[in-house]
Design a protein around this motif. Structure first.
Motif, PDB file in Angstrom:
ATOM      1  N   LEU A   1       0.025  10.222 -12.013  1.00 59.48           N
ATOM      2  CA  LEU A   1      -0.965   9.490 -13.079  1.00 59.48           C
ATOM      3  C   LEU A   1      -0.266   9.245 -14.735  1.00 59.48           C
ATOM      4  O   LEU A   1      -0.982   8.774 -15.197  1.00 59.48           O
ATOM      5  CB  LEU A   1      -2.045  10.098 -12.612  1.00 59.48           C
ATOM      6  CG  LEU A   1      -3.764   9.637 -11.492  1.00 59.48           C
ATOM      7  CD1 LEU A   1      -4.225  11.127 -11.610  1.00 59.48           C
ATOM      8  CD2 LEU A   1      -3.493   8.155 -10.927  1.00 59.48           C
ATOM      9  N   ALA A   2       0.225   9.558 -14.755  1.00 63.23           N
ATOM     10  CA  ALA A   2       1.213   9.936 -15.886  1.00 63.23           C
ATOM     11  C   ALA A   2       2.651   8.543 -16.012  1.00 63.23           C
ATOM     12  O   ALA A   2       2.680   7.924 -15.217  1.00 63.23           O
ATOM     13  CB  ALA A   2       1.953  11.123 -16.439  1.00 63.23           C
TER      14      ALA A   2
ATOM     15  N   ASP B   1      -5.509  -1.146 -14.451  1.00 61.99           N
ATOM     16  CA  ASP B   1      -5.108  -1.799 -13.379  1.00 61.99           C
ATOM     17  C   ASP B   1      -4.889  -1.387 -12.385  1.00 61.99           C
ATOM     18  O   ASP B   1      -4.868  -0.727 -11.109  1.00 61.99           O
ATOM     19  CB  ASP B   1      -4.977  -3.085 -13.348  1.00 61.99           C
ATOM     20  CG  ASP B   1      -5.730  -3.627 -13.575  1.00 61.99           C
ATOM     21  OD1 ASP B   1      -7.802  -3.816 -13.900  1.00 61.99           O
ATOM     22  OD2 ASP B   1      -6.623  -5.628 -13.688  1.00 61.99           O
ATOM     23  N   GLY B   2      -3.570  -1.069 -12.811  1.00 65.12           N
ATOM     24  CA  GLY B   2      -2.466  -0.058 -12.112  1.00 65.12           C
ATOM     25  C   GLY B   2      -2.546   1.282 -11.902  1.00 65.12           C
ATOM     26  O   GLY B   2      -2.829   2.177 -11.324  1.00 65.12           O
ATOM     27  N   LEU B   3      -2.882   2.215 -12.886  1.00 63.22           N
ATOM     28  CA  LEU B   3      -3.790   3.650 -12.667  1.00 63.22           C
ATOM     29  C   LEU B   3      -4.826   3.295 -11.797  1.00 63.22           C
ATOM     30  O   LEU B   3      -5.040   4.646 -10.681  1.00 63.22           O
ATOM     31  CB  LEU B   3      -4.526   3.733 -14.274  1.00 63.22           C
ATOM     32  CG  LEU B   3      -3.816   4.885 -15.147  1.00 63.22           C
ATOM     33  CD1 LEU B   3      -3.864   5.277 -15.825  1.00 63.22           C
ATOM     34  CD2 LEU B   3      -2.605   6.259 -13.882  1.00 63.22           C
TER      35      LEU B   3
ATOM     36  N   CYS C   1     -16.001  -1.759  -9.504  1.00 59.32           N
ATOM     37  CA  CYS C   1     -16.053  -1.570  -8.429  1.00 59.32           C
ATOM     38  C   CYS C   1     -14.490  -0.809  -7.184  1.00 59.32           C
ATOM     39  O   CYS C   1     -14.517  -2.193  -6.743  1.00 59.32           O
ATOM     40  CB  CYS C   1     -17.047  -1.207  -7.154  1.00 59.32           C
ATOM     41  SG  CYS C   1     -18.736  -0.776  -8.841  1.00 59.32           S
ATOM     42  N   VAL C   2     -13.644  -0.185  -7.800  1.00 61.48           N
ATOM     43  CA  VAL C   2     -12.606  -0.459  -6.017  1.00 61.48           C
ATOM     44  C   VAL C   2     -11.994   0.534  -5.506  1.00 61.48           C
ATOM     45  O   VAL C   2     -12.266   1.586  -5.868  1.00 61.48           O
ATOM     46  CB  VAL C   2     -11.149  -0.908  -7.561  1.00 61.48           C
ATOM     47  CG1 VAL C   2      -9.882  -0.980  -6.717  1.00 61.48           C
ATOM     48  CG2 VAL C   2     -10.891  -1.609  -8.462  1.00 61.48           C
ATOM     49  N   ALA C   3     -11.998   0.031  -3.753  1.00 61.08           N
ATOM     50  CA  ALA C   3     -11.849   0.430  -3.101  1.00 61.08           C
ATOM     51  C   ALA C   3     -10.863   0.581  -2.268  1.00 61.08           C
ATOM     52  O   ALA C   3     -10.366  -0.597  -2.277  1.00 61.08           O
ATOM     53  CB  ALA C   3     -13.581   0.589  -2.285  1.00 61.08           C
ATOM     54  N   ALA C   4     -10.510   1.614  -1.349  1.00 60.87           N
ATOM     55  CA  ALA C   4      -9.107   2.056  -0.249  1.00 60.87           C
ATOM     56  C   ALA C   4      -9.800   2.778   0.436  1.00 60.87           C
ATOM     57  O   ALA C   4     -10.350   3.651   0.239  1.00 60.87           O
ATOM     58  CB  ALA C   4      -8.049   2.668  -1.037  1.00 60.87           C
TER      59      ALA C   4
ATOM     60  N   ALA D   1      -6.677   9.845 -17.153  1.00 60.54           N
ATOM     61  CA  ALA D   1      -5.395   9.121 -17.537  1.00 60.54           C
ATOM     62  C   ALA D   1      -6.103   7.930 -17.682  1.00 60.54           C
ATOM     63  O   ALA D   1      -5.578   7.166 -18.373  1.00 60.54           O
ATOM     64  CB  ALA D   1      -4.558   9.195 -15.795  1.00 60.54           C
ATOM     65  N   LEU D   2      -7.357   7.902 -16.490  1.00 61.34           N
ATOM     66  CA  LEU D   2      -7.817   6.137 -16.659  1.00 61.34           C
ATOM     67  C   LEU D   2      -7.989   6.029 -18.440  1.00 61.34           C
ATOM     68  O   LEU D   2      -8.047   5.393 -19.794  1.00 61.34           O
ATOM     69  CB  LEU D   2      -9.517   6.190 -15.974  1.00 61.34           C
ATOM     70  CG  LEU D   2      -8.724   5.725 -14.302  1.00 61.34           C
ATOM     71  CD1 LEU D   2     -10.340   5.962 -13.842  1.00 61.34           C
ATOM     72  CD2 LEU D   2      -8.868   4.323 -14.647  1.00 61.34           C
ATOM     73  N   ASP D   3      -9.034   6.949 -19.324  1.00 65.33           N
ATOM     74  CA  ASP D   3      -9.451   7.391 -20.396  1.00 65.33           C
ATOM     75  C   ASP D   3      -7.951   6.980 -21.769  1.00 65.33           C
ATOM     76  O   ASP D   3      -8.544   6.105 -22.367  1.00 65.33           O
ATOM     77  CB  ASP D   3     -10.073   8.860 -20.422  1.00 65.33           C
ATOM     78  CG  ASP D   3     -10.751   9.041 -22.275  1.00 65.33           C
ATOM     79  OD1 ASP D   3     -11.071   7.660 -23.008  1.00 65.33           O
ATOM     80  OD2 ASP D   3     -10.290   9.280 -22.942  1.00 65.33           O
TER      81      ASP D   3
END
Length: 454
Positions: free
Chosen positions: A45-46, A52-54, A82-85, A198-200
């Protein structure tokens, strides 16, 4: 501690400092696996990815190692995304945009987790109400068959918290019998914490980039308007500070027959220079609607810079303002006022270039300042050169470019179009600066004006 205890501590009897082998200590293998996973997730995550990539990388890290299905809810421009996998098709992400959760009435689903900052576990049983029970947690659950394959199951909905504020959620789903006990929920929370940080950071970088782009736009040279009866030559040379420089800017305002030309130089650099440049441009453009006299325009600019922050030396700039009106004989009537700017150079055919004696206090120094005006007439072929200190002060291996070199060069172009003089000065300054590359963080520019030759 009793007094006799101190005697024991101070006795000369050797203490039992035996170091026992690590193998003698009971270690939970799952703890090692989780620690290794968290360390690896931190590395993944770094690296400065965008939001979007994170999101994509975080979901791939969660399935199947943490859950059979995972969803991230993150803020978007007009609501939330909302993104899911899931574990079987981790490369095929599904995304749904939903309105921003409301705070009116009873909070439910993600809105409650974000509002309270507390995780929740949700058992989901099979049956006809399956999609309805998932609706508060999974937008579009009725259209996603990947979750249906997991029922019955258990959801863990965890807040994404950064800088003490929840801003989204991580939802994890596991098949029945593989739900979340206390340890598993704690581990999932640690995963969510790393994703949140990481998102922040990515959101902050995106916001900073947007601000930087907006600031850079204020410092880009404007497109010149059509100026019938007036010819202009302009050049702007960016500094080597990778966007952190500061300095010259110009603007051409007004209407055919009556133009206002401003050339200015901000004293500070970096982001502060962009702020001052934007304020100066907006102030002058507003003032020109009501006033064309250069002295009054500079007075308004000085008041705008000095009044709110009288002790802020970073809000200083030098400027020269010219009002240019066309004459019936094809020449130009020019009225000038200066605020600490270098004197404009007048170039006439058959004469040596001369500095026009216009001067005044730089803008932003005092809340109230008055400026004096002088006038001159440009016949066809005459040129007027406006520039800042950064032109003669440009340094090369043999010293400064210098005012003498500037005027000598200008004298050769008397009678030439303004664009020709602007180009040759720009090239000459660039050749000098090239002998000491990397030392010119400030940008510089110049404006040459004249009447059309024909």
């Amino acid at each position: 501690m009793a007094p006799q205890d101190w005697r024991v501590l101070m006795s000369e009897e050797p203490a039992d400092c035996t170091i026992r082998p690590l193998a003698d200590v009971a270690v939970n293998p799952a703890s090692y696996e989780r620690a290794a996973f968290l360390a690896d997730a931190g590395r993944q995550l770094a690296g400065g990815l965008g939001v979007d990539g994170l999101v994509r990388r975080a979901l791939r890290a969660c399935v199947p190692k943490v859950a059979d299905w995972a969803q991230l809810v993150v803020p978007a421009d007009r609501g939330a995304r909302c993104v899911a996998a899931d574990a079987e098709t981790a490369d095929r992400l599904s995304a749904v945009d939903v309105p921003r959760p409301t705070t009116t009435g009873a909070l439910s689903g993600h809105a409650r987790v974000i509002a309270t900052g507390r995780p929740e576990t949700v058992p989901v049983a099979p049956g006809p109400g399956f999609a309805e029970s998932l609706a508060p947690w999974v937008p579009g659950a009725d259209r996603d068959d990947r979750l249906a394959r997991l029922r019955p199951m258990e959801l863990a909905v965890l807040p994404l918290v950064a800088r003490g504020t929840p801003f989204g959620t991580l939802t994890l789903a596991r098949r029945a019998g593989q739900g979340f006990d206390t340890d598993e929920l704690t581990f999932a929370g640690e995963v969510g914490a790393r994703i949140a940080v990481a998102l922040d950071s990515a959101r902050v970088r995106a916001a900073q980039a947007e601000i930087a782009d907006a600031m850079a736009a204020t410092r880009r040279p404007p497109s010149l308007p059509e100026t019938p009866g007036l010819e202009l030559g302009v050049r702007h040379r960016p500094g080597s500070g990778h966007g952190d420089g500061g300095g010259d800017f110009y603007d051409v305002l007004g209407e055919p027959g009556d133009w206002v030309i401003l050339h200015a130089d901000v004293i500070t650099t970096g982001a502060q220079a962009a702020v001052v440049t934007a304020q100066a441009r907006h102030t002058v453009r507003g003032a020109v609607y009501f006033e064309r006299r250069p002295a009054e325009i500079l007075r308004a600019l000085n008041a705008a810079l000095a009044a709110p922050f009288p002790d802020d030396s970073a809000r200083l700039l030098t400027a020269v303002c010219a009002r240019v009106r066309t004459r019936r004989d094809g020449g130009l009537e020019v009225t000038l006022a200066s605020a600490g700017h270098p004197r404009p150079v007048l170039i006439r055919r058959g004469d040596d270039p001369v500095e026009l004696p216009v001067q005044g206090r730089l803008c932003g120094a005092l809340a109230t300042t008055t400026y004096e005006e002088i006038g001159t007439v440009l016949a066809r072929g005459d040129l007027l050169l406006l520039f800042s200190n950064r032109v003669p002060d440009a340094k090369g291996s043999e010293g400064r470019f210098g005012l003498d070199r500037l005027t000598t060069l200008a004298a050769r172009f008397a009678g030439a179009p303004p664009a020709a003089l602007a180009e040759v000065v720009d090239l000459a300054v660039g050749e000098v600066m090239a002998t000491r590359p990397g030392e010119h963080a400030d940008d510089l520019g110049l404006v040459v004006l004249g009447a059309p030759l024909h």
